[in-house]
Design an enzyme around this catalytic site. Structure first.
Site, short mmCIF file in Angstrom:
data_model
loop_
_atom_site.label_atom_id
_atom_site.label_comp_id
_atom_site.label_asym_id
_atom_site.label_seq_id
_atom_site.Cartn_x
_atom_site.Cartn_y
_atom_site.Cartn_z
N GLY A 244 0.83 -1.20 0.00
CA GLY A 244 0.00 0.00 0.00
C GLY A 244 0.86 1.24 0.00
O GLY A 244 1.98 1.23 -0.50
N SER A 245 0.33 2.30 0.61
CA SER A 245 1.02 3.60 0.54
C SER A 245 2.22 3.62 1.49
O SER A 245 2.32 2.83 2.43
CB SER A 245 0.04 4.70 0.93
OG SER A 245 -0.23 4.60 2.32
N GLY A 249 2.74 1.98 5.21
CA GLY A 249 3.87 1.07 5.44
C GLY A 249 4.71 1.51 6.61
O GLY A 249 5.19 0.67 7.39
N GLU A 266 5.77 -3.62 0.58
CA GLU A 266 5.76 -3.33 -0.86
C GLU A 266 4.93 -2.06 -1.00
O GLU A 266 3.71 -2.10 -1.04
CB GLU A 266 5.14 -4.53 -1.59
CG GLU A 266 5.62 -4.65 -3.01
CD GLU A 266 4.63 -4.04 -3.94
OE1 GLU A 266 4.88 -2.90 -4.37
OE2 GLU A 266 3.61 -4.69 -4.23
N CYS A 300 1.44 0.14 -8.58
CA CYS A 300 2.63 0.66 -7.91
C CYS A 300 3.79 0.71 -8.89
O CYS A 300 4.77 1.42 -8.66
CB CYS A 300 2.95 -0.17 -6.68
SG CYS A 300 3.07 -1.89 -7.03
C1 UN1 Z 1 1.06 -3.49 -7.59
O1 UN1 Z 1 0.70 -2.53 -8.27
O2 UN1 Z 1 0.89 -3.47 -6.33
O3 UN1 Z 1 4.30 -5.55 -12.17
C2 UN1 Z 1 1.60 -4.75 -8.14
C3 UN1 Z 1 3.09 -5.27 -12.19
C4 UN1 Z 1 2.13 -6.27 -11.61
C5 UN1 Z 1 2.04 -6.12 -10.14
C6 UN1 Z 1 1.81 -4.73 -9.62
N1 UN1 Z 1 2.57 -7.60 -11.96
O4 UN1 Z 1 2.67 -4.22 -12.67
#
Ligand code: UN1
Length: 512
Positions: A244-245, A249, A266, A300
């Site tokens: 998340g953000s 985190g 992450e 992300c």
């Molecule tokens: C995410 O946005 O939390 O690499 C994960 C990617 C995807 C996973 C993104 N397989 O864009």
């Protein structure tokens, strides 16, 4: 509302009116605060009910502890078989599962199907892994001794996930975590509880056929940040994996660290691509558009900064604007749509604030950023993805705004491009487009990209599950999914065995 997946699997986790806040063993409606879940497509309610209370979460942790005690003694390949069958059921119901992702997270059908595929793929990966949880044997310095290491299950794990990958991120953690012998407590985003309940229905289906697996192997608890805090603070949970953000985190990390637990984080990215003079522009343009506007900029790994060689900038901006002009924006469930809605109004407001800030800092909006009101379902927040030309050191460029804004900046020398690339606090994904081997290798070298993911001639998003996924700096340092990320879900024991008749001490110490 009635979703096909629940009837296909005969699951009672949702009814027309409400949902269960604890799903899995001991499923029940919540006793906690109320929650209304609406679809980002049209803002209409999907379900409403109550979240799990502190007491309910507490009993889930207790059950997960019992399940762990059973799971850790089952052979890993049996756990692998369980995960293999989860993948099979997900395969059978791929379309119906993707439908829930589209409805609740607003993903276009292609990307929703891709997300379910990511879950299926990690099942295959984890199944193979269940026969490869290898430790080393190590040469002992003492005669008649042998050293080795073993990897043991860790305990009940908490998995906290975000709305944007409402199934796959659980799967990365849970499929690996289970094969490694752990039970899972999953707190999904409160924006996407139905995705979690659908996943649990798949797990239940396999549990029905495998009585040797304890039923509390994986449990869903629907809750908000208080539930996250409770799980993070509970010392019965040795590892908290949170996606998340960055502010979220930091809170999780601090709470877990206060009890000396482990966290696997992450968090945000601020991913950049360097576009060098030799780049294959046709390829680069396609990569930029997918990375920057895919999932409406809510990955992300979304491309947020384009560091473009000065000689290319005008041409690239011109071609990008042309490409953005033709992007089909609208209902994510319609075939042909490439850009669906933002998750909610808050997200729309954050995007508008960021664009305002960019203008104040001298940025120039080359395209988009405005709300789309025609030919889209009423009640959702649809935007035209934005392209903003701006200096690299503007404050806003160093922040992650979870929306489709691509900042374009210029460079003259590769040294400068790499410095610009690495100057943000986040460190998840990165890319360079170049046909120059020296530049490519330099980008991948220790003095190149400082991110957990560094690519050449592909975009920043859409990583395969086989690699370790995660990043450095404020991205949190965690690695999930492929490679040896499984080691995060196990504890290492170093064993020294004396098969001789003497008791020699290490370091040659004589004692008595
Ligand atoms: C995410 O946005 O939390 O690499 C994960 C990617 C995807 C996973 C993104 N397989 O864009």
């Amino acid at each position: 509302m009635t979703l096909a997946i629940f009837s296909q699997l005969g699951s009672g986790y949702t009814t027309d009116k409400t949902f269960m806040a604890v799903a899995g063993d001991g499923a029940m409606p919540g006793d906690g605060d109320p929650l209304i879940v609406s679809s980002p497509i049209d803002g209409k309610d999907l379900t409403r009910g109550k979240m799990a209370s502190e007491q309910q979460v507490n009993s889930v942790i207790l059950q997960a502890q019992h399940a762990f005690e059973r799971l850790r003694t089952l052979p890993a390949p049996v756990r692998g078989e369980f995960v293999r069958r989860i993948g099979e059921v997900a395969r059978e119901h791929k379309e119906a599962l993707a439908e829930v992702i589209s409805l609740e997270a607003g993903k276009i059908t292609q990307e929703a199907l891709g997300e379910v595929q990511e879950w299926i793929d990690i099942c295959d990966f984890a199944t193979g892994l269940s026969r490869q949880l290898y430790g080393l044997t190590i040469a002992s310095e003492r005669p008649g001794h042998r050293m080795m290491e073993q990897w043991h299950p860790l305990g009940p794990l908490a998995v906290i996930t975000a709305f944007n990958f409402p199934m796959a991120v659980w799967a990365w953690n849970a499929m690996l975590g289970i094969v490694c012998g752990n039970s899972i407590i999953w707190k999904p985003s409160e924006k996407t509880p139905l995705c979690a309940l659908a996943v649990q229905a798949v797990v239940d289906k396999v549990l029905d056929d495998m009585p040797e697996i304890p039923r509390s192997v994986s449990t869903v608890v629907i809750g908000d940040r208080d539930t996250g805090k409770q799980l993070s603070g509970d010392s019965r949970i040795p590892l908290v994996s949170a996606t998340g953000s960055i502010p979220m985190g930091k809170k999780v990390a601090q709470t877990v660290a206060a009890r000396l637990g482990r966290s696997l984080l992450e968090l945000g990215g601020n991913n950049a691509m360097i576009l060098a003079p030799s780049a294959d522009l046709d390829l680069a343009l396609r990569a930029i558009v997918f990375s920057a506007v895919g999932t409406a900029g809510q990955r992300c790994t979304t491309l947020r900064r384009l560091i473009c060689h000065r000689s290319l900038a005008d041409k690239v901006c011109h071609r990008l604007v042309k490409a953005y002009q033709t992007l089909p924006i609208g209902n994510p469930r319609d075939a042909g749509t490439l850009v669906g809605p933002l998750i909610d109004q808050q997200s729309f407001n954050a995007m508008q604030l960021a664009l305002g800030e960019a203008l104040r800092e001298g940025g120039q909006v080359l395209f988009g950023g405005d709300q789309v009101l025609h030919d889209v379902p009423a009640g959702g927040f649809y935007v035209r993805p934005a392209i903003v030309k701006i200096r690299h050191n503007a404050d806003i460029v160093h922040h992650e705004t979870f929306a489709p804004i691509l900042y374009v900046m210029e460079y003259d020398e590769m040294d400068e491009a790499i410095a610009i690339h690495n100057e943000v606090p986040q460190g998840l994904s990165s890319a360079i487009f170049t046909e120059n081997m020296r530049e490519a290798e330099r980008f991948l070298s220790p003095a190149g990209s400082d991110c957990g993911i560094a690519n050449v001639n592909i975009g920043t998003s859409g990583a395969e599950i086989g690699g370790a996924f995660g990043g450095e700096k404020e991205t949190g340092g965690g690695r999930e999914s492929g490679s040896d990320a499984w080691k995060n879900y196990m504890r290492r024991a170093t064993n020294t065995i004396n098969y001789g008749g003497e008791l020699p001490l290490a370091q040659g110490i004589e004692f008595g």
